[in-house]
Scaffold this motif. Structure first.
Motif, PDB file in Angstrom:
ATOM      1  N   SER A 170     -10.250   6.201  -1.004  1.00 20.28           N
ATOM      2  CA  SER A 170      -9.411   5.087  -1.450  1.00 20.28           C
ATOM      3  C   SER A 170      -9.491   4.948  -2.966  1.00 20.28           C
ATOM      4  O   SER A 170     -10.586   4.902  -3.537  1.00 20.28           O
ATOM      5  CB  SER A 170      -9.871   3.791  -0.776  1.00 20.28           C
ATOM      6  OG  SER A 170      -9.036   2.716  -1.118  1.00 20.28           O
ATOM      7  N   CYS A 208      -5.994   5.935   3.764  1.00 21.80           N
ATOM      8  CA  CYS A 208      -5.401   5.825   5.092  1.00 21.80           C
ATOM      9  C   CYS A 208      -6.439   6.107   6.179  1.00 21.80           C
ATOM     10  O   CYS A 208      -7.439   6.791   5.945  1.00 21.80           O
ATOM     11  CB  CYS A 208      -4.232   6.789   5.246  1.00 21.80           C
ATOM     12  SG  CYS A 208      -2.801   6.335   4.271  1.00 21.80           S
ATOM     13  N   TRP A 268       0.838  -1.202   0.000  1.00 24.17           N
ATOM     14  CA  TRP A 268       0.000   0.000   0.000  1.00 24.17           C
ATOM     15  C   TRP A 268       0.873   1.252   0.000  1.00 24.17           C
ATOM     16  O   TRP A 268       1.889   1.313   0.694  1.00 24.17           O
ATOM     17  CB  TRP A 268      -0.907   0.008   1.217  1.00 24.17           C
ATOM     18  CG  TRP A 268      -2.047   0.982   1.073  1.00 24.17           C
ATOM     19  CD1 TRP A 268      -2.071   2.284   1.449  1.00 24.17           C
ATOM     20  CD2 TRP A 268      -3.313   0.714   0.481  1.00 24.17           C
ATOM     21  NE1 TRP A 268      -3.276   2.859   1.140  1.00 24.17           N
ATOM     22  CE2 TRP A 268      -4.067   1.915   0.540  1.00 24.17           C
ATOM     23  CE3 TRP A 268      -3.892  -0.416  -0.096  1.00 24.17           C
ATOM     24  CZ2 TRP A 268      -5.368   2.008   0.049  1.00 24.17           C
ATOM     25  CZ3 TRP A 268      -5.180  -0.312  -0.577  1.00 24.17           C
ATOM     26  CH2 TRP A 268      -5.908   0.883  -0.505  1.00 24.17           C
ATOM     27  N   GLU A 317      -1.386   3.941   7.437  1.00 23.64           N
ATOM     28  CA  GLU A 317      -1.584   3.260   6.159  1.00 23.64           C
ATOM     29  C   GLU A 317      -2.125   1.850   6.424  1.00 23.64           C
ATOM     30  O   GLU A 317      -1.669   1.172   7.352  1.00 23.64           O
ATOM     31  CB  GLU A 317      -0.274   3.175   5.391  1.00 23.64           C
ATOM     32  CG  GLU A 317       0.214   4.508   4.851  1.00 23.64           C
ATOM     33  CD  GLU A 317       1.470   4.352   4.013  1.00 23.64           C
ATOM     34  OE1 GLU A 317       1.386   4.476   2.787  1.00 23.64           O
ATOM     35  OE2 GLU A 317       2.531   4.100   4.611  1.00 23.64           O
ATOM     36  N   ARG A 343       0.373   5.449   0.277  1.00 25.35           N
ATOM     37  CA  ARG A 343      -0.596   6.501   0.547  1.00 25.35           C
ATOM     38  C   ARG A 343      -0.746   7.480  -0.621  1.00 25.35           C
ATOM     39  O   ARG A 343      -1.854   7.873  -0.980  1.00 25.35           O
ATOM     40  CB  ARG A 343      -0.202   7.271   1.806  1.00 25.35           C
ATOM     41  CG  ARG A 343      -1.229   8.329   2.178  1.00 25.35           C
ATOM     42  CD  ARG A 343      -0.753   9.264   3.256  1.00 25.35           C
ATOM     43  NE  ARG A 343      -1.749  10.280   3.535  1.00 25.35           N
ATOM     44  CZ  ARG A 343      -1.494  11.424   4.149  1.00 25.35           C
ATOM     45  NH1 ARG A 343      -0.263  11.692   4.539  1.00 25.35           N
ATOM     46  NH2 ARG A 343      -2.457  12.292   4.367  1.00 25.35           N
TER      47      ARG A 343
END
Length: 219
Positions: free
Chosen positions: A187, A150, A142, A165, A144
């Motif tokens: 997201s 997040c 992942w 995160e 950010r």
């Protein structure tokens, strides 16, 4: 001091001092991958519904959720994950000054990749019994800047706004009440999490609010 006792001390100290705790590499890569596989299979095994909110504004929350008890035949590794969290929370409850005697089912949530979010909120603003929120993340690599999504907290116990995160095999624990308003940033990649709330029996007994969650007692 054993490794387990060090972990328990760390969780207790973090919650009592800061109101939240982050544990990376919680299960280890191999077991975490098995939990991830089971979550992916559940998408095809049972329906997901829109996450519900108390607000009249439906845009406050964009995730889709489903609930599991952990004893389903396709939840072997999820069940073991829950049991590990159980062992930590129940062992810490005395030092946390909470009468924790049960928990909710596990809520599996999916945030689709089209900017879905969860606006700033408090999990338990009305004393419904939830005292500790636990969230486990299952998202590989992942980033950010690229992926968003997040968890941003606005804790009252520290002078900071932590940004967490949703990294693979990361567990976060925090107080569910007004000490920890939080939000999920938009997201742009499908995002998975497992949330379990631990319940304070004393709050349930003294509250005017009916506990709407099925209380699952410790085995």
């Amino acid at each position: 001091m054993s490794e387990l006792q060090e972990l328990l001390n760390y969780v207790t100290n973090c919650l009592n001092s800061y109101g939240l705790c982050v544990l990376d590499n919680f299960l280890g890569y191999i077991l975490a991958k098995e939990v991830q596989k089971e979550v992916n299979s559940i998408i095809n095994l049972q329906p997901f519904v829109e996450g519900q909110v108390l607000s009249t504004n439906p845009s406050i929350r964009g995730d889709k959720i489903t609930w599991v008890e952990g004893d389903e035949k396709y939840c072997y590794f999820i069940r073991n994950y829950i049991k590990k969290v159980d062992s930590i929370v129940y062992e810490c409850k005395t030092d946390l000054a909470k009468n924790i005697s049960g928990r909710t089912k596990a809520m599996i949530s999916i945030y689709p990749r089209n900017g879905t979010k969860y606006l700033k909120h408090v999990d338990n603003p009305y004393k419904d019994g939830r005292c500790i929120t636990t969230i486990y993340y299952l998202n590989n690599d992942w980033d950010r800047e690229r992926d968003g999504g997040c968890l941003r907290l606005y804790p009252s116990m520290i002078d900071a706004e932590p940004i967490i995160e949703p990294m693979f095999d990361r567990l976060i624990l925090f107080w569910s009440d007004s000490r920890n308003p939080h939000e999920v940033e938009p997201s742009f990649r499908t995002r998975f999490a497992i949330t379990v709330w631990y319940l304070d029996e004393d709050e349930i007994k003294t509250s005017n609010q009916e506990c709407k969650y099925q209380i699952i007692k410790r085995e």
